[in-house]
Design a protein around this motif. Sequence first.
Motif, PDB file in Angstrom:
ATOM      1  N   UNK A 179       0.845  -1.204   0.000  1.00  0.00           N
ATOM      2  CA  UNK A 179       0.000   0.000   0.000  1.00  0.00           C
ATOM      3  C   UNK A 179       0.880   1.255   0.000  1.00  0.00           C
ATOM      4  N   UNK A 180       1.922   1.225   0.809  1.00  0.00           N
ATOM      5  CA  UNK A 180       2.818   2.388   0.892  1.00  0.00           C
ATOM      6  C   UNK A 180       3.459   2.680  -0.453  1.00  0.00           C
ATOM      7  N   UNK A 181       3.824   1.591  -1.147  1.00  0.00           N
ATOM      8  CA  UNK A 181       4.449   1.770  -2.453  1.00  0.00           C
ATOM      9  C   UNK A 181       3.508   2.436  -3.433  1.00  0.00           C
ATOM     10  N   UNK A 182       2.253   1.972  -3.439  1.00  0.00           N
ATOM     11  CA  UNK A 182       1.271   2.555  -4.362  1.00  0.00           C
ATOM     12  C   UNK A 182       1.087   4.039  -4.047  1.00  0.00           C
ATOM     13  N   UNK A 183       0.984   4.364  -2.759  1.00  0.00           N
ATOM     14  CA  UNK A 183       0.771   5.763  -2.375  1.00  0.00           C
ATOM     15  C   UNK A 183       1.981   6.607  -2.785  1.00  0.00           C
ATOM     16  N   UNK A 184       3.182   6.058  -2.569  1.00  0.00           N
ATOM     17  CA  UNK A 184       4.392   6.812  -2.948  1.00  0.00           C
ATOM     18  C   UNK A 184       4.387   7.124  -4.443  1.00  0.00           C
ATOM     19  N   UNK A 185       3.994   6.142  -5.248  1.00  0.00           N
ATOM     20  CA  UNK A 185       3.988   6.360  -6.701  1.00  0.00           C
ATOM     21  C   UNK A 185       2.946   7.423  -7.083  1.00  0.00           C
ATOM     22  N   UNK A 186       1.768   7.348  -6.485  1.00  0.00           N
ATOM     23  CA  UNK A 186       0.750   8.368  -6.796  1.00  0.00           C
ATOM     24  C   UNK A 186       1.227   9.762  -6.386  1.00  0.00           C
ATOM     25  N   UNK A 187       1.912   9.816  -5.242  1.00  0.00           N
ATOM     26  CA  UNK A 187       2.419  11.110  -4.785  1.00  0.00           C
ATOM     27  C   UNK A 187       3.476  11.633  -5.754  1.00  0.00           C
ATOM     28  N   UNK A 188       4.343  10.728  -6.234  1.00  0.00           N
ATOM     29  CA  UNK A 188       5.371  11.167  -7.180  1.00  0.00           C
ATOM     30  C   UNK A 188       4.770  11.663  -8.487  1.00  0.00           C
ATOM     31  N   UNK A 189       3.617  11.135  -8.843  1.00  0.00           N
ATOM     32  CA  UNK A 189       2.958  11.619 -10.063  1.00  0.00           C
ATOM     33  C   UNK A 189       2.327  12.991  -9.845  1.00  0.00           C
ATOM     34  N   UNK A 190       2.221  13.402  -8.581  1.00  0.00           N
ATOM     35  CA  UNK A 190       1.703  14.740  -8.304  1.00  0.00           C
ATOM     36  C   UNK A 190       0.337  14.761  -7.636  1.00  0.00           C
ATOM     37  N   UNK A 191      -0.247  13.588  -7.361  1.00  0.00           N
ATOM     38  CA  UNK A 191      -1.542  13.579  -6.670  1.00  0.00           C
ATOM     39  C   UNK A 191      -1.324  14.022  -5.227  1.00  0.00           C
ATOM     40  N   UNK A 192      -2.118  15.004  -4.799  1.00  0.00           N
ATOM     41  CA  UNK A 192      -1.877  15.532  -3.458  1.00  0.00           C
ATOM     42  C   UNK A 192      -2.565  14.723  -2.365  1.00  0.00           C
TER      43      UNK A 192
END
Length: 429
Positions: free
Chosen positions: A145-158
């Motif tokens: 789950x943490x990995x998925x969130x990190x990737x979304x954050x890197x794409x710019x999702x706040x």
Amino acid sequence: MEIQAVKGTHDLIGKDALKMSYVESVFSAVATLYGYQEIRLPIIEHASLFNHGTGEGSDVVRKEMYTFNDKGGRLLALRPEFTADVVRAIISNKLYAKNDLPLRYFYHGPAFRYERPQAGRYREFNQFGIEAIGLNHPMLDVEVILMAVQAFTMLGFEHPIVYLNSLGDEETRKKYREALISYFEPLLPNMCEDCHERFKINPLRMLDCKVPSDHELALKAPKLRDYLSEESQKRLELARKVLEEEGIEYRIDEQLVRGLDYYGEVVFEIQVENQGNRLALGGGGHYGKMVKELGGPDLAGVGFAIGLERVMDAMEKEGLFANLDDSLDLYLFPLGKEALAKTPSLALRMRALGYSTLFPYEETKLSTLFKKAEKAKARYGLIYGENELKNGTVQLRDLKNQTQKEIAFADLEETLDHLLLDEEESHEH
Ligand code: HAM
């Protein structure tokens, strides 16, 4: 005769293809940070793989799978998802015997579901996903789950929001299933046709029915949480605790049962909110039995997948592709025959230096060259005619700012390095 694209498919051209590659590259880079390696698998598999792996109780297999007989009479399927595909590869290649566990793989590519096409829903769509197989540890569920969130954050999702639930262990689900059957049986005459089917095959799926009156009934159904074993509760609690500690927004969603049959324990979906609408971009969870059921050893797995088209749509709406650069570095403007003759070899040199470069093959008017350069989204133009060739110079034109200066041909490489590399860096920041 004009042949149309198949319903529910879509073409990705130029910048759109670049957008998908970009999302894949960010997710792949993050997966690599967590020790995942890429796995590339066949699109066609035996249909029975998905019947047994993904599950005959799921709509995906029951109603939406593309199956066909090949010329040898085998019943094959276009993969509707990757998890069963990955598990099959792990068993076929005995990867569990050759590597330290857990095995960690990421993948991306097309998947196929015969669904009713609508916005964000295709019959051929693309997924990125990961699977970690061979270690039954609650921390591994959380890490996914943490990995998925990190990737979304890197794409710019706040604000990616994690929706979390536990489906408990097998024993729990058996007891809970009985409770649901007792609850829904008298209500069934007023429920939708799909719910009748789900009642027979997997009553748990009745909890995420989207028909409003059925949804109302589902909200009042017995709660799985009341049936969870202490162990399952602890697993869910750990996930909550870690998400809380890491400041990740999450909600417990007791209606979240996921559409595929293989899940147990922690399941999750990641959603973003856009203009008040919740968009599910991806989901996953823990699966305890699939490896064994498909003929492998008794190994648990956990993973998730995102729909790349959905993520791209959401990014578009949030303006997260603004910095994606599909410009060309150089367009060459040879003026006159002699200059044209030297152009292919100049282009070759520029490309060898790493600059994307285009040039005309015929003698072309300057005004037309400007139009072509603009269409190619060229950043700089190199303009040279008789005089420049004689003087060993070239006119370097900034096509964005419409400025131009003459530089010595010998200084070209250094000048371009400065200009284009500086620009690349400022893009990245
Ligand atoms: P899924 O929820 O069926 O999970 O699909 C994952 C994502 O694929 C969805 O959240 C959605 O974004 C996208 N998706 C699904 N169907 C379509 C469609 N017709 N058109 C466009 N996008 C779609 C799985 O597939 C699991 N294999 C995930 C997983 C991996 N669980 C454990 N490991």
